[in-house]
Design a protein around this motif. Structure first.
Motif, PDB file in Angstrom:
ATOM      1  N   HIS A 197      50.065  43.960  34.276  1.00  0.00           N
ATOM      2  CA  HIS A 197      48.394  44.435  35.127  1.00  0.00           C
ATOM      3  C   HIS A 197      48.714  43.736  36.477  1.00  0.00           C
ATOM      4  O   HIS A 197      49.925  43.409  37.093  1.00  0.00           O
ATOM      5  CB  HIS A 197      47.488  43.396  34.425  1.00  0.00           C
ATOM      6  CG  HIS A 197      47.098  44.354  33.388  1.00  0.00           C
ATOM      7  ND1 HIS A 197      46.194  43.988  32.621  1.00  0.00           N
ATOM      8  CD2 HIS A 197      47.313  44.031  31.409  1.00  0.00           C
ATOM      9  CE1 HIS A 197      45.627  43.970  31.497  1.00  0.00           C
ATOM     10  NE2 HIS A 197      47.182  43.967  30.840  1.00  0.00           N
ATOM     11  N   GLU A 198      47.802  43.901  37.263  1.00  0.00           N
ATOM     12  CA  GLU A 198      47.174  43.635  38.517  1.00  0.00           C
ATOM     13  C   GLU A 198      48.091  44.709  39.800  1.00  0.00           C
ATOM     14  O   GLU A 198      49.835  44.011  39.444  1.00  0.00           O
ATOM     15  CB  GLU A 198      47.969  42.340  38.549  1.00  0.00           C
ATOM     16  CG  GLU A 198      46.863  41.385  37.434  1.00  0.00           C
ATOM     17  CD  GLU A 198      45.121  41.997  36.645  1.00  0.00           C
ATOM     18  OE1 GLU A 198      45.384  43.410  38.127  1.00  0.00           O
ATOM     19  OE2 GLU A 198      45.054  41.540  35.721  1.00  0.00           O
ATOM     20  N   LEU A 199      47.596  45.067  40.777  1.00  0.00           N
ATOM     21  CA  LEU A 199      48.591  45.474  41.967  1.00  0.00           C
ATOM     22  C   LEU A 199      48.844  44.035  42.988  1.00  0.00           C
ATOM     23  O   LEU A 199      48.173  44.412  43.017  1.00  0.00           O
ATOM     24  CB  LEU A 199      47.390  46.930  42.484  1.00  0.00           C
ATOM     25  CG  LEU A 199      48.124  47.342  43.377  1.00  0.00           C
ATOM     26  CD1 LEU A 199      49.727  48.474  42.952  1.00  0.00           C
ATOM     27  CD2 LEU A 199      47.274  48.307  44.235  1.00  0.00           C
ATOM     28  N   ASN A 219      44.596  47.713  36.787  1.00  0.00           N
ATOM     29  CA  ASN A 219      44.203  46.618  37.808  1.00  0.00           C
ATOM     30  C   ASN A 219      42.788  46.344  37.804  1.00  0.00           C
ATOM     31  O   ASN A 219      41.454  46.919  37.063  1.00  0.00           O
ATOM     32  CB  ASN A 219      44.270  47.319  39.470  1.00  0.00           C
ATOM     33  CG  ASN A 219      44.370  46.642  40.472  1.00  0.00           C
ATOM     34  OD1 ASN A 219      45.180  45.358  40.373  1.00  0.00           O
ATOM     35  ND2 ASN A 219      43.456  46.854  40.886  1.00  0.00           N
ATOM     36  N   PHE A 236      48.590  37.929  41.557  1.00  0.00           N
ATOM     37  CA  PHE A 236      47.404  37.795  42.182  1.00  0.00           C
ATOM     38  C   PHE A 236      46.418  36.757  41.701  1.00  0.00           C
ATOM     39  O   PHE A 236      45.549  37.185  42.381  1.00  0.00           O
ATOM     40  CB  PHE A 236      47.155  38.681  40.620  1.00  0.00           C
ATOM     41  CG  PHE A 236      45.381  39.513  40.537  1.00  0.00           C
ATOM     42  CD1 PHE A 236      44.592  40.180  40.685  1.00  0.00           C
ATOM     43  CD2 PHE A 236      44.703  38.218  38.949  1.00  0.00           C
ATOM     44  CE1 PHE A 236      43.406  40.497  40.248  1.00  0.00           C
ATOM     45  CE2 PHE A 236      43.411  38.572  38.933  1.00  0.00           C
ATOM     46  CZ  PHE A 236      42.470  39.272  39.739  1.00  0.00           C
ATOM     47  N   ILE A 291      50.380  50.677  36.194  1.00  0.00           N
ATOM     48  CA  ILE A 291      49.451  49.264  36.027  1.00  0.00           C
ATOM     49  C   ILE A 291      47.899  49.331  36.156  1.00  0.00           C
ATOM     50  O   ILE A 291      47.400  50.163  35.918  1.00  0.00           O
ATOM     51  CB  ILE A 291      49.959  48.859  38.174  1.00  0.00           C
ATOM     52  CG1 ILE A 291      51.683  48.489  38.461  1.00  0.00           C
ATOM     53  CG2 ILE A 291      49.162  47.617  37.950  1.00  0.00           C
ATOM     54  CD1 ILE A 291      51.186  48.370  39.872  1.00  0.00           C
ATOM     55  N   ASP A 306      40.102  44.822  40.814  1.00  0.00           N
ATOM     56  CA  ASP A 306      40.318  44.630  42.359  1.00  0.00           C
ATOM     57  C   ASP A 306      39.471  43.151  42.484  1.00  0.00           C
ATOM     58  O   ASP A 306      37.928  42.929  41.910  1.00  0.00           O
ATOM     59  CB  ASP A 306      39.154  45.697  43.204  1.00  0.00           C
ATOM     60  CG  ASP A 306      38.638  45.449  44.046  1.00  0.00           C
ATOM     61  OD1 ASP A 306      38.887  44.444  44.795  1.00  0.00           O
ATOM     62  OD2 ASP A 306      38.727  46.395  44.681  1.00  0.00           O
TER      63      ASP A 306
END
Length: 349
Positions: A288-290, A308, A83, A306, A310
């Motif tokens: 967490h976080e794509l 997420n 990320f 997930i 941006d």
């Protein structure tokens, strides 16, 4: 031009406003920039012309005319966190946009898990910077370093992880307690009444975003899902090798382990341990976080959901807020609010 076509609308200029109001260009400039010395009736006439023509100041052109530029430092973590790598790429893209607005970005990579290293980096930043965006560690020395920057007239924005009791001017990131509560609700619903334990893996509880997420998670799990018991939080420092070892140990010690909530990073290590144990489809895993890695784990069923934020929105928001603060311009709170995204395998972008 074909019959019936309209001329493209052109941007109204100060000269257009002056002609419409019947006053000099200098008078319009004084009114638009809120300087004194213009009669109330004249101010009203100019403001009416501004409204009628839809005049908007070209702030970048104004800064160019004044020879005004701004330089900002983005202090981001070292390491292989996917990320944060993505965030660094988004900051670099934002730098291209900001250059057109007379603003310039330098990226500094620092070990944000070490308060002395992070504080030292902030203390030793060049005085040429008018603004700083930093992944903050909520630690007394880091807060003091932020306060010293602000006292020198430097605008400081915390990014992703906050230090709210510092003098920073703005926080750019999601509502982390809400993100943790969301993860707990998903965990409870996915497990649908099954009894057992749930593990929580943080990067570091010195990072406020990780602390707030695990707080929100425990808040909902303990109050709404009596069938599930949370194990003590363990810290993986967002390192895949460390989280692999920690996850393997959890799986070996807890036959009743039903879920894992990772409120930090190190997801490759968690995936490796789950898949090696043969319990990947049995244990519900939320993180967490794509990223390219979490996307792959979600698609193949090792990962269940997930939460997420941006990274591109955050990079642009931090730059906009710093630019607005240094220019004395307003910000739009709605534009700068970072939303919480939830991704399942079925709604991946």
């Amino acid at each position: 031009m074909t019959e019936g076509a309209t001329q493209p609308a052109t941007r109204a200029t100060l000269e257009d406003v002056a002609r419409a109001a019947g006053v000099s260009l200098a008078t319009v400039d004084r009114v638009v920039n809120r300087r004194e010395g213009v009669r109330a009736k004249t101010v009203a006439r100019v403001e009416a012309a501004v409204a009628k023509l839809g005049y908007r100041a070209d702030l970048a052109a104004a800064r160019l005319a004044r020879g005004q530029t701004f330089r900002f430092a983005f202090v981001l973590p070292t390491g292989s966190n996917s990320f944060m790598t993505n965030l660094t790429e988004q900051v670099a893209r934002t730098a291209d946009w900001l250059a057109g607005h007379r603003g310039f970005i330098d990226i500094h990579h620092v070990d944000v898990f070490d308060p002395d290293v992070l504080a030292g980096a902030l203390e030793n930043l060049s005085p040429a910077y008018q603004g700083v965006a930093v992944i903050a560690l909520d630690h007394p020395r880091v807060r003091a370093a932020i306060d010293e920057l602000v006292a020198r007239g430097v605008a400081v924005v915390t990014l992703v992880s906050d230090a709210p009791s510092s003098s920073r001017v703005h926080y750019v990131g999601i509502d982390n307690p809400a993100a943790g509560r969301t993860a707990a609700t998903l965990m409870g619903r996915f497990l649908a009444g099954r009894e057992g334990t749930v593990a929580v893996i943080a990067g570091s509880l010195s990072l406020r975003d990780h602390t707030e997420r695990q707080f929100g998670f425990h808040q909902i799990l303990s109050s709404e899902y009596a069938n599930l018991s949370a194990l003590p939080v363990i810290e993986g420092r967002d390192d895949s090798n460390r989280t692999r070892e920690l996850t393997a140990a959890l799986l070996a010690r807890h036959a009743d382990l039903r879920g894992i909530y990772c409120c930090g990073a190190g997801n490759r290590g968690i995936a490796d341990a789950l898949e090696a144990s043969g319990r990947a489809r049995e244990v519900v895993w939320i993180t967490h976080e794509l990223t390219e890695h979490t996307r792959r784990f979600l698609v193949r069923g090792t990962l269940d959901a997930i939460i997420n934020q941006d990274a591109g929105h955050e990079a642009r928001s931090a730059a906009r807020v710093l630019l607005a603060h240094c220019s004395g311009e307003p910000i739009s709170p709605d534009q700068e609010r970072i939303r919480i995204d939830i991704f399942l395998r079925d709604n991946l972008p």
